[in-house]
Scaffold this motif. Structure first.
Motif, mmCIF file in Angstrom:
data_model
loop_
_atom_site.group_PDB
_atom_site.id
_atom_site.type_symbol
_atom_site.label_atom_id
_atom_site.label_comp_id
_atom_site.label_asym_id
_atom_site.label_seq_id
_atom_site.Cartn_x
_atom_site.Cartn_y
_atom_site.Cartn_z
ATOM 1 N N ASN A 6 -123.169 6.176 24.286
ATOM 2 C CA ASN A 6 -122.948 6.319 23.124
ATOM 3 C C ASN A 6 -122.919 7.666 22.873
ATOM 4 O O ASN A 6 -122.290 8.243 22.231
ATOM 5 N N ILE A 7 -124.512 7.758 23.050
ATOM 6 C CA ILE A 7 -124.870 9.258 23.273
ATOM 7 C C ILE A 7 -124.318 10.444 24.302
ATOM 8 O O ILE A 7 -123.703 11.812 23.434
ATOM 9 N N GLY A 8 -124.361 9.801 25.020
ATOM 10 C CA GLY A 8 -123.275 11.343 25.916
ATOM 11 C C GLY A 8 -122.192 11.373 25.551
ATOM 12 O O GLY A 8 -122.003 12.563 25.868
ATOM 13 N N ILE A 9 -121.225 10.169 25.386
ATOM 14 C CA ILE A 9 -119.607 10.228 25.091
ATOM 15 C C ILE A 9 -120.150 11.495 23.934
ATOM 16 O O ILE A 9 -119.087 12.505 24.331
ATOM 17 N N ALA A 10 -120.476 11.119 23.014
ATOM 18 C CA ALA A 10 -120.687 12.032 21.530
ATOM 19 C C ALA A 10 -120.821 13.317 22.247
ATOM 20 O O ALA A 10 -120.644 13.973 21.626
ATOM 21 N N PHE A 11 -121.475 13.406 22.919
ATOM 22 C CA PHE A 11 -121.949 14.954 23.089
ATOM 23 C C PHE A 11 -121.491 15.704 23.914
ATOM 24 O O PHE A 11 -121.688 16.426 23.840
ATOM 25 N N GLN A 12 -120.269 15.149 25.109
ATOM 26 C CA GLN A 12 -119.615 15.547 26.407
ATOM 27 C C GLN A 12 -118.685 15.999 23.965
ATOM 28 O O GLN A 12 -117.678 17.445 24.315
ATOM 29 N N ILE A 13 -118.481 15.514 23.694
ATOM 30 C CA ILE A 13 -117.133 16.040 22.925
ATOM 31 C C ILE A 13 -118.021 16.540 22.045
ATOM 32 O O ILE A 13 -116.915 17.437 21.421
ATOM 33 N N ILE A 14 -119.219 16.780 21.257
ATOM 34 C CA ILE A 14 -120.038 17.941 20.505
ATOM 35 C C ILE A 14 -119.346 18.971 21.362
ATOM 36 O O ILE A 14 -118.722 20.475 21.704
ATOM 37 N N ASP A 15 -119.861 19.271 22.767
ATOM 38 C CA ASP A 15 -119.493 20.276 23.888
ATOM 39 C C ASP A 15 -118.563 21.142 23.742
ATOM 40 O O ASP A 15 -118.717 22.257 23.341
ATOM 41 N N ASP A 16 -116.955 20.233 24.015
ATOM 42 C CA ASP A 16 -116.065 20.525 24.003
ATOM 43 C C ASP A 16 -115.574 20.952 22.346
ATOM 44 O O ASP A 16 -114.065 22.295 22.605
ATOM 45 N N ILE A 17 -115.911 20.511 20.823
ATOM 46 C CA ILE A 17 -115.507 21.228 20.233
ATOM 47 C C ILE A 17 -116.093 22.392 20.134
ATOM 48 O O ILE A 17 -115.386 23.797 20.126
ATOM 49 N N LEU A 18 -117.184 22.964 20.449
ATOM 50 C CA LEU A 18 -118.734 23.599 20.725
ATOM 51 C C LEU A 18 -116.965 25.039 21.497
ATOM 52 O O LEU A 18 -117.622 26.350 20.713
ATOM 53 N N ASP A 19 -116.677 24.865 22.577
ATOM 54 C CA ASP A 19 -115.719 25.613 22.946
ATOM 55 C C ASP A 19 -115.021 25.961 21.503
ATOM 56 O O ASP A 19 -114.189 27.527 21.488
ATOM 57 N N TYR A 20 -113.763 25.453 20.780
ATOM 58 C CA TYR A 20 -113.201 26.078 19.690
ATOM 59 C C TYR A 20 -113.730 26.309 18.721
ATOM 60 O O TYR A 20 -113.201 26.453 17.548
ATOM 61 N N SER A 21 -115.672 26.871 18.237
ATOM 62 C CA SER A 21 -115.680 26.751 17.789
ATOM 63 C C SER A 21 -117.624 28.245 17.115
ATOM 64 O O SER A 21 -117.616 28.300 16.200
#
Length: 328
Positions: free
Chosen positions: A207-222
């Motif tokens: 769950n940490i890893g999934i959240a970590f990757q989603i946040i990584d992907d969000i950062l591309d747009y922010s």
């Protein structure tokens, strides 16, 4: 040997991670000096060392605690992670990582391939020397298979505008989250906990890893490129569609099609338009909700862990909360 500033708040971990990095460097011994130099430069490129940190923290829960073994296994996991990064950069034709030239950009693809391969060897050398059971070796080999399947799944879905959120989550569960899960599982198991407890620890890591990757992907747009250390939205041009884009496209696919249809021929203006559309159609906001959901699952499970004299449960909660609320 300078660690990421994050670890100044965790002095015991900082000391153990310094030893982990030192052991990684000592393990690298090659006659071919260009490959050796490439490997050592990547090891000391300034990564956060999150996966070995989780391995070290979860190794505190069992009755058979051995710091030397825990550090060696942490080093093996970080070497496995580093090998996958080197190979990823070759496939993606990436010039930079963490604001520094990639191994492939500095030394060429041939050296980069051998550098990644050698790190896999180092990973299993450490496991063979320090793992207490065949089970840990089996877990590592299975994790490598899941990582590869995640990478292949991402490759199979390149430029696929019909890709689903479920397919994205399946890919990142292998590509990114599996190593977090492995770190937590092996940390617990090799310290003598039950397999049932180690499996629960692995679920936390997933769950940490999934959240970590989603946040990584969000950062591309922010965040700007200088902040995150890689070309912003280059993944879109390469046909890798992450969660903010997929969620924005769910009800608005026609708005994105004229730009995504260009594939690798997308211009900088096209990618900026995609960036704006993702914001306009709520892709970032929706992705943040998904990241929060997985973050809360991990934090809730951490709260149920037993406490100890080293305050490990609170350290895990604080670290997880910190890295999943990051801006870079």
């Amino acid at each position: 040997m300078k660690l990421h500033p994050l670890w100044q708040e965790y002095p015991t971990l900082q000391s153990e991670l310094t030893e982990t990095l030192a052991l990684m460097g000592q393990t690298v011994k090659l006659k071919n000096k260009p490959v050796e130099k490439a490997v050592l430069e990547m090891i000391h490129a300034g990564g956060k060392l999150l996966r070995p940190a989780y391995q070290l923290l979860f190794s505190r829960f069992g009755p058979e605690q051995d710091r030397q073994k825990a550090i060696a296994l942490a080093a093996s996991i970080e070497m496995l992670h580093t090998a996958t990064l080197i190979h990823d950069d070759i496939v993606d034709k990436a010039d930079t990582r963490r604001n520094l030239p990639t191994v492939a950009a500095s030394f060429g693809n041939d050296v980069a391939v051998y550098a990644g391969d050698y790190l896999f060897v180092c990973c299993f050398k450490l496991l063979a020397d320090y793992a207490g059971s065949l089970h840990s070796l089996q877990l590592n080999s299975r994790s490598m298979e899941k990582i590869l399947n995640g990478e292949l799944g991402q490759m199979d879905r390149r430029y696929d505008q019909q890709m689903t959120v479920a397919e994205y989550l399946d890919n990142i569960s292998g590509k990114t989250a599996e190593l977090f899960a492995l770190s937590c599982t092996v940390g617990a198991l090799e310290s003598g906990t039950s397999e049932k407890f180690a499996k629960q620890c692995g679920e936390i890591g997933l769950n940490i890893g999934i959240a970590f990757q989603i946040i990584d992907d969000i950062l591309d747009y922010s965040q700007p490129e200088s902040q995150i250390g890689k070309p912003v939205l280059e993944d879109v041009r390469q046909g890798v569609y992450s969660l903010p884009l997929l969620l924005a496209m769910e009800q608005n696919a026609n708005a994105f099609a004229p730009y995504l249809d260009k594939k690798a021929a997308m211009t900088d203006e096209d990618t900026q338009t995609v960036y704006r559309l993702v914001q306009e159609y709520g892709g970032v906001t929706k992705a943040q909700k998904e990241a929060s959901r997985y973050t809360q699952k991990a934090l809730k499970a951490i709260r149920k862990l037993p406490d100890d004299e080293q305050n490990t449960r609170e350290l895990l909660w604080g670290l997880t909360n910190q890295i999943l609320d990051r801006q870079n």
